[in-house]
Design an enzyme around this catalytic site. Sequence first.
Site, PDB file in Angstrom:
ATOM      1  N   ILE A 101       0.807  -1.223   0.000  1.00 55.70           N
ATOM      2  CA  ILE A 101       0.000   0.000   0.000  1.00 55.70           C
ATOM      3  C   ILE A 101       0.838   1.270   0.000  1.00 55.70           C
ATOM      4  CG2 ILE A 101      -2.125  -0.955   0.968  1.00 55.70           C
ATOM      5  CD1 ILE A 101      -1.173  -0.044   3.704  1.00 55.70           C
ATOM      6  N   VAL A 125       5.163   2.772  -0.901  1.00 58.08           N
ATOM      7  CA  VAL A 125       6.531   2.372  -1.182  1.00 58.08           C
ATOM      8  C   VAL A 125       7.457   3.585  -1.145  1.00 58.08           C
ATOM      9  CG1 VAL A 125       6.301   2.606  -3.683  1.00 58.08           C
ATOM     10  CG2 VAL A 125       7.968   1.026  -2.759  1.00 58.08           C
ATOM     11  N   VAL A 181      11.995   4.738  -0.926  1.00 54.33           N
ATOM     12  CA  VAL A 181      13.323   4.328  -1.347  1.00 54.33           C
ATOM     13  C   VAL A 181      13.783   3.102  -0.566  1.00 54.33           C
ATOM     14  CG1 VAL A 181      15.733   4.994  -1.441  1.00 54.33           C
ATOM     15  CG2 VAL A 181      13.979   6.625  -2.057  1.00 54.33           C
ATOM     16  N   LYS A 212       5.140  -1.669   8.168  1.00 51.42           N
ATOM     17  CA  LYS A 212       6.128  -0.905   7.427  1.00 51.42           C
ATOM     18  C   LYS A 212       7.446  -1.649   7.522  1.00 51.42           C
ATOM     19  CE  LYS A 212       7.785   3.675   6.479  1.00 51.42           C
ATOM     20  NZ  LYS A 212       7.360   5.068   6.471  1.00 51.42           N
ATOM     21  N   ASP A 265       5.463  18.205  12.662  1.00 48.66           N
ATOM     22  CA  ASP A 265       5.162  17.995  11.252  1.00 48.66           C
ATOM     23  C   ASP A 265       3.668  17.748  11.050  1.00 48.66           C
ATOM     24  OD1 ASP A 265       5.801  17.983   8.618  1.00 48.66           O
ATOM     25  OD2 ASP A 265       6.681  15.982   8.578  1.00 48.66           O
TER      26      ASP A 265
END
Lengths: 521, 342
Positions: free
Chosen positions: A27, A29, A31, A51, A145
Amino acid sequence: MAQEHDQEPKKLKFPLDSSSYKILDEIGVGVSAIVYKAICTPMNSTVVAIKSIDLDQSRADFDNVRWEIKTMSLLSHPNILKAHCSFTVGRRLWVVMPFMSAGSLQSIISSSFPDGLSEPCIAVVLKATLNALSYLHNQGHLHRDIKAGNILIDSNGHVKLADFGVSASIYESNTGRGWASSSCSSRLMLTDVAGTPYWMAPEVIHSHTGYSFKADIWSFGITALELAHGRPPLSHLPLSKSLIMKITKRFRFSDYEKHKKDHGKKFSKAFKDMVASCLDQDPSKRPSAEKLLKHPFFKNCRGLDFLVKNVLHGLPSVEERFKESKVLHGISTGSDNGEEEEGTEGKTGSEIVKIRRISGWNFNEEGFELDPVFPTESKDDSIVKQVRFGGETIIRDRKIELGESGDSVESSGRSSPGLIAEETKVNAHGENEKEDKGIDKETMVGGLMVLKKSLDEQRQNVANLIGMLGGEVSGEEQLVQVIERLRMELESEKQKNFDLEMELEFNKHLISGAYNGCDTE
Amino acid sequence: MKGLFKNKPRTPTDIVRQTRDILIYADRTSSSDPRDAKREEKMAELSKNIRDLKSILYGNSESEPIAEACAQLTQEFFRENNLRLLIICLPKLNLETRKDATQVVANLQRQQVQSRLIASEYLEKNTDLLDILIGGYENSDMALHYGAMLRECIRHQSVARYVLESENMKKFFDYIQLPNFDIAADAAATFKELLTRHKSTVAEFLSKNYEWFFAEYNSKLLESVNYITRRQAIKLLGDILLDRSNSVVMTRYVSSRDNLRILMNLLRESSKSIQTEAFHVFKLFVANQNKPPDIITILVANRSKLLRLFADFKTDKEDEQFEADKAQVVKEIAALEPRDRT
């Protein structure tokens, strides 16, 4: 708030071996990371997100990974994405999280609501986000963030704040993120630049003065606008320009309205008032998360089912959205073969990938309008240099501190993990800067680096003076006074220096902007 | 009326004493009955007290910490065995209070009272508390809290020395390989801190415990099947050996052919980061001006393989120092003559 969690039944322990999980779909992707949808077979086939991070590729920021994992294990709030568990599988780290089936708000907006959500929906999302923020701030944590891309929703409309990759605690020093790392005048302040530029508060950008929880409130205000319009303000401008406009206080709420060709969108007075209060230039005038929760805008806030009905209904699933984006933008999942230089974050200009964050899911980050992309030649080169430039400088000034700290308990006790964490944050910052034009950026960063160096020298001088005095003056109070005075002097020097520098940069920018303009035409 | 009496502000000493009273209560009783309202109330009060202690020590958004109040608090705290009580009762507290307590303990380690670190003096007399903290790594609920406290305590040199020389040191070799990544990583951070923070103590420890320590280090860590263990171990080994204060240990380490064999295996790993870190240790074997004959023999025997390996050995980032080191190593190896051909 805390109480209700303590009464929860004992936390279920998820198995720590990969064989207990069955991967269903990809679901997201990046690096060096892939996000899967999976089921945990021994736990009634609970659906989870995993993950999987290639630790060999993210070598420099291993300590950052550790920080985020630890933060995620120690936070406990219904509106915060938690990790069920984490363990290594060969060279990869698997982080098992609840599956947030609708993905991030940013992904939802870019796939189905390009002009933003309706106010009642915004209220539900923001209220949950504020609950999370209020909890975090109460814990001494800054998220740093806050943006729609980091707010996730599951199929029941539960909203969770994710991505603690650049979060910081004002209490903890050993990670190199907290107050102890700064020589700022106030202890409970942070000074390093972190976050995503368009959402970043002005005081974070000129961070030497220090910033705290209210920086999250600014980003929260920007996020409110992002949800309302489909993108954050000033995002139609190149990054350096948006930064400078913020710094020079030219940015007003009304400017944004003018720039944006609205589709006849009208907002309630309550919404405008709420957002305006978050975007006050003076951090102390912004309301706290707790206070914001009492704002009229959140009165009569609808329930989660409202969100399900009005936003999630008919929405393509995250799997579908991911596949679609793969087709549309040619994300090649199989090409994670490390061709990138360390420190480079993206593969293509448009696909910004945050390998450094764990709880971020990297869904649909192709929101073009959101992060304007400018073609840059020799993209990789310039980015790498940029990133290192920032990184090195930070390391340089850390070294000074390191040099001073010996075995003593009193030393600020910085160790190399801290350096790496700092450097990584600069990288994270750099990742977002890359869409910008190379020339402007380099001039600006260069100028700022010179400034930073001179400030560091001044800081060092003061530190030396303090050290000398410390050897002779025995009365602690006297010493404190001397330090305080020097600090004031330094602050005013810094301010002067900074003002001049900004003026210079702004002028330079105008000139080079004009120059570039001619050049392209 | 009630307010009249309650409003008198509590001094730091008062708060420490009240905290102590409830801790003693919490220590004696257990929460067998979750609906024990009285206990519930006491525990809530304890949470509040610990939070108050935290805000005295750290200040809050409105005010900076006051040195005098901190000193008062610290003095009262260590006058009796409050640290012991707090550590022992920690599992009985809720998550948020555990975190507050951890931050309080962390801060107290740095507080000076009349320029004395009384936390250090207290711990020297109560070293068993460190054993409890280290044992926390075996309890997944407590590991991160006890681990964070432990790392703050070993900022004191004498405390670090105690831990290094205790039997517990051996347990770290297992803790850093625990399946829970967050706990294993925390243990690894503590292990690293112990072996790098206090230079003279570390040098002394390594000299005295060379045999068993490096036997364990090699077999359990450098030759672990676990990728992340190998990677962290080789990095830390480099940090230790390259530190000037450990030069005696380094010289000894690079004179052993067993060690060289392990390092050469690590050089062959497919992981770039392990390779690179291994190089930084391997170069010490080569740079050693008094290489034992068996080391030379191995290097000569593998000369062509090594030179081929280094020919396409690059770091991801441009690194001048690395290139210079590599050139030096290549030069040394190329120039080696088997000396003991008799």
